[in-house]
Design an enzyme around this catalytic site. Structure first.
Site, mmCIF file in Angstrom:
data_model
loop_
_atom_site.group_PDB
_atom_site.id
_atom_site.type_symbol
_atom_site.label_atom_id
_atom_site.label_comp_id
_atom_site.label_asym_id
_atom_site.label_seq_id
_atom_site.Cartn_x
_atom_site.Cartn_y
_atom_site.Cartn_z
ATOM 1 N N TYR A 172 16.258 30.200 6.757
ATOM 2 C CA TYR A 172 15.101 30.969 7.217
ATOM 3 C C TYR A 172 15.078 31.107 8.727
ATOM 4 C CZ TYR A 172 12.982 30.561 2.568
ATOM 5 O OH TYR A 172 12.722 30.643 1.239
ATOM 6 N N LYS A 195 0.842 -1.211 0.000
ATOM 7 C CA LYS A 195 0.000 0.000 0.000
ATOM 8 C C LYS A 195 0.872 1.254 0.000
ATOM 9 C CE LYS A 195 -0.337 -0.288 5.017
ATOM 10 N NZ LYS A 195 -1.151 -0.790 6.139
#
Ligand SMILES: *Cc1c(COP(=O)(O)O)cnc(C)c1O
Length: 379
Positions: free
Chosen positions: A271, A48
């Protein structure tokens, strides 16, 4: 080997400075190791979520070659993708089904999960219209409280599924809540409740496939192996606590250094300047970021390998890149960086990343998207 994603189909010949390596030989080695461990139980390889980020179709084809018995997926669309790629093995759709999916579940010869009496009646109506016989597995809720019928309601539903002509009851299964350590009382109780249901079925249950074990069950609860096991993590070479040291991680994440600079003392990096240099230092830039699925939680926490040495990420991970302070050490633009995997005798494991991001290693794998090309190693 062909990649299945749309983006990569367009760009597969365009050079990109970061890549995921998927070693399919290791996958096959792991499947053989799991087989050895579970003896006569069937092996259902859980693929999956794009085979835990490894690439559904290449993984499934390699697993077929290694001789697995079943595939487990969460959703119809994943199962259809397998069929369309020519995979002919039994495929079990584990997730709860929806009414508008029943026709395709039948058309693509999929085995799917009946998780309530209501779902069974929906299937029965559709199957009658189409004059089809549906191979199904009944899911028992032994404690997850997600999907599945309570053990008390199971016997009546099993009897119905065995007697109704539109159903071919293939198996009965349940799912563990916390199987990744031995002797867990919740897990032991789940096993007890599941086995007691099997016991109560007696002769009528003999021809059914009883299955319960995910990776944790395979590793720590041999009494849960029963007729089939459904490992995901283990197939990809990931076993908590190194409980199966013979497994080999299938996925590596690598990149090339894209920039080198010297930064003066007391300078902030990236940042919000969450990292500051102490003295003049060398900083390299790695062209991978959260836009690829390399999580921002790794900022100032995770390590990477350059020249066989470990270095910590400095400053915030950006969308497309992050920085590493290498002190007085040497590194050059174009040098290979390992973000997950081995370099010389060092290793960055998914488990340490999961600790850094306070999550499960599966979630980290599922985050990697199609911007990083996947390269398949087959020999
Ligand atoms: C995801 C899943 C598995 C595989 O789980 P792992 O812990 O990764 O081995 C097995 N069974 C079911 C029902 C699942 O949803």
């Amino acid at each position: 080997m062909a990649e299945t994603s749309a983006l990569h189909n367009i760009t597969s010949n365009i050079p990109h400075p970061a890549w995921i390596e998927i070693d399919l030989k290791r996958l096959q080695h792991n499947l053989i190791a799991i087989r050895r461990r579970v003896g006569k139980s069937r092996l259902c390889c859980v693929v999956k979520a794009n085979a835990y980020g490894h690439g559904l179709i290449p993984v499934a084809k390699a697993a077929c070659d290694a001789g697995v018995d079943y595939f487990g997926v969460a959703h119809l669309q994943e199962a259809v993708a397998l069929r369309q790629a020519g995979i002919d093995l039994p495929i079990l759709v584990l997730g709860a089904i929806h009414e508008d999916q029943i026709e395709d579940l039948i058309r693509y010869r999929l085995e799917f999960t009946i998780s309530s009496h209501y779902k069974a009646t929906l299937v029965a109506q559709k199957a009658a219209q189409l004059q089809a016989r549906c191979p199904v597995h009944l899911e028992i809720d032994t404690g997850m409280h997600r999907t599945g019928v309570r053990p008390q309601s199971a016997l009546a539903l099993i009897d119905y599924l065995l007697s109704a002509p539109c159903f071919e009851l293939k198996g009965v299964y349940s799912h563990f809540v916390m199987s990744e350590s031995p002797n867990n009382p919740v897990t032991l109780q789940q096993i007890k409740d599941f086995l007691s249901l099997k016991e109560r079925m007696g002769e009528r249950g003999k021809s059914l496939i009883w299955h319960l074990a995910n990776s944790g069950g395979v590793m720590f609860y041999p009494e849960s192996h029963l007729d089939m096991v459904r490992p995901g993590m283990l197939c990809y070479g990931l076993s908590p606590q190194q409980a199966m040291p013979d497994l080999q991680p299938v996925l590596s994440l690598k990149a090339k250094i894209s920039y080198f600079k010297v930064v003066g003392p007391h300078q902030g990096i990236s940042y919000n300047h969450t990292y500051r240099t102490k003295e003049q230092t060398r900083v390299v830039t790695i062209p991978v970021g959260y836009g690829d699925g390399y999580r921002r939680d790794f900022s100032n926490r995770m390590h990477v390998l350059i020249g066989g040495k470990r270095y910590q990420i400095c400053g915030n991970v950006c969308m497309d890149q992050f920085m590493v302070d290498i002190g007085n050490n040497e590194a050059y633009v174009g040098d290979e960086v390992v973000l997950i995997g081995k370099q010389k005798n060092q290793e960055i494991s998914l488990y340490e990343m999961a600790v850094a991001a306070q999550t499960d290693p599966r979630e980290i794998l599922c985050h990697f998207n199609d911007r990083i090309p996947r390269i398949y190693i087959t020999h």
